[in-house]
Each structure stands twice: as structure tokens, then as C-alpha cells.
Scaffold this motif. Structure first.
Motif, PDB file in Angstrom:
ATOM      1  N   ALA A 266       0.759  -1.356   0.021  1.00 40.75           N
ATOM      2  CA  ALA A 266       0.019   0.101  -0.054  1.00 40.75           C
ATOM      3  C   ALA A 266       0.904   1.227  -0.089  1.00 40.75           C
ATOM      4  O   ALA A 266       1.895   1.327   0.707  1.00 40.75           O
ATOM      5  N   LYS A 267       0.392   2.324  -0.609  1.00 42.79           N
ATOM      6  CA  LYS A 267       1.271   3.317  -0.638  1.00 42.79           C
ATOM      7  C   LYS A 267       0.313   4.445   0.070  1.00 42.79           C
ATOM      8  O   LYS A 267      -0.916   4.599  -0.026  1.00 42.79           O
ATOM      9  N   ALA A 268       0.747   5.033   1.162  1.00 48.31           N
ATOM     10  CA  ALA A 268       0.376   5.928   2.074  1.00 48.31           C
ATOM     11  C   ALA A 268       1.106   6.631   2.719  1.00 48.31           C
ATOM     12  O   ALA A 268       2.177   6.519   2.841  1.00 48.31           O
ATOM     13  N   SER A 269       0.328   7.914   3.058  1.00 49.54           N
ATOM     14  CA  SER A 269       1.403   8.990   3.851  1.00 49.54           C
ATOM     15  C   SER A 269       1.561   8.315   5.128  1.00 49.54           C
ATOM     16  O   SER A 269       0.739   7.429   5.743  1.00 49.54           O
ATOM     17  N   MET A 270       2.659   8.911   5.824  1.00 45.19           N
ATOM     18  CA  MET A 270       2.867   8.711   7.437  1.00 45.19           C
ATOM     19  C   MET A 270       1.459   9.027   8.286  1.00 45.19           C
ATOM     20  O   MET A 270       1.227   8.034   8.938  1.00 45.19           O
ATOM     21  N   ASP A 271       0.636   9.876   8.078  1.00 42.05           N
ATOM     22  CA  ASP A 271      -0.621  10.416   8.636  1.00 42.05           C
ATOM     23  C   ASP A 271      -1.384   9.261   8.293  1.00 42.05           C
ATOM     24  O   ASP A 271      -2.138   9.056   9.174  1.00 42.05           O
ATOM     25  N   GLU A 272      -1.624   8.764   7.105  1.00 45.77           N
ATOM     26  CA  GLU A 272      -2.675   7.476   6.646  1.00 45.77           C
ATOM     27  C   GLU A 272      -2.296   6.510   7.731  1.00 45.77           C
ATOM     28  O   GLU A 272      -3.342   5.743   7.966  1.00 45.77           O
ATOM     29  N   ARG A 273      -1.005   6.146   7.315  1.00 50.80           N
ATOM     30  CA  ARG A 273      -0.307   4.830   7.952  1.00 50.80           C
ATOM     31  C   ARG A 273      -0.915   4.912   9.619  1.00 50.80           C
ATOM     32  O   ARG A 273      -1.316   3.991  10.058  1.00 50.80           O
ATOM     33  N   SER A 274      -0.441   6.087   9.940  1.00 54.13           N
ATOM     34  CA  SER A 274      -0.670   6.021  11.607  1.00 54.13           C
ATOM     35  C   SER A 274      -2.086   6.065  11.978  1.00 54.13           C
ATOM     36  O   SER A 274      -2.612   5.956  13.204  1.00 54.13           O
TER      37      SER A 274
END
Ligand SMILES: [Zn+2]
Length: 74
Positions: free
Chosen positions: A17-25
Motif C-alpha cells: 500500500a502506498k500511504a502517507s505517514m499520517d494515513e498509516r498512523s
């Protein structure tokens, strides 16, 4: 945006998955197979330390047995 190797805790599906740090956290990533948000991050680079593999340590066929790494010298 970084890529994450993820494994679903619900169904065991592994995906990328490609995601920003914010999305991941924020756990905003969903399993594409079952829709679960319970995901574990897989750290590929850690794979250098092999999980208790069979062919990883024992050249069975060459020596005819375990070299001792499995704790069961035969
Ligand atoms: Zn899943």
C-alpha cells in the motif's frame, strides 16, 4: 509517499500500500481482500534474519542431515 508491505491480521492477506505517514498512523489503510483495518507492517529488510527456514541452515542432501543448527544433530 512511502510504500508499506502490510499483512492483514484478519485474513492473512499480504499486500502493498502506498500511504502517507499520517494515513498509516491513522490506520486509514484497508485490506483489499476483506476490508479490515487491522494490519501489520512487514519489514522486508528484516528478512535477512530468516525465519526458522528449512533450507536456510540445513544442506540436507549434501551432508545427509542437520549440521547442528536445528538442535537435532542426527
Ligand atoms: Zn484481510
Amino acid at each position: 509517499m512511502p510504500y508499506y508491505d502490510l499483512k492483514c491480521s484478519e485474513c492473512g492477506n499480504e499486500f502493498n500500500a502506498k500511504a502517507s505517514m499520517d494515513e498509516r498512523s491513522a490506520a486509514a489503510i484497508q485490506c483489499p481482500a476483506c476490508g479490515s483495518y487491522r494490519l501489520e507492517t512487514i519489514f522486508r529488510k528484516v528478512n535477512v534474519v530468516r525465519s526458522l527456514g528449512d533450507e536456510a541452515c540445513c544442506p540436507i542432501g549434501e551432508t545427509g542431515g542437520c549440521g547442528g543448527c536445528c538442535g537435532s544433530a542426527r
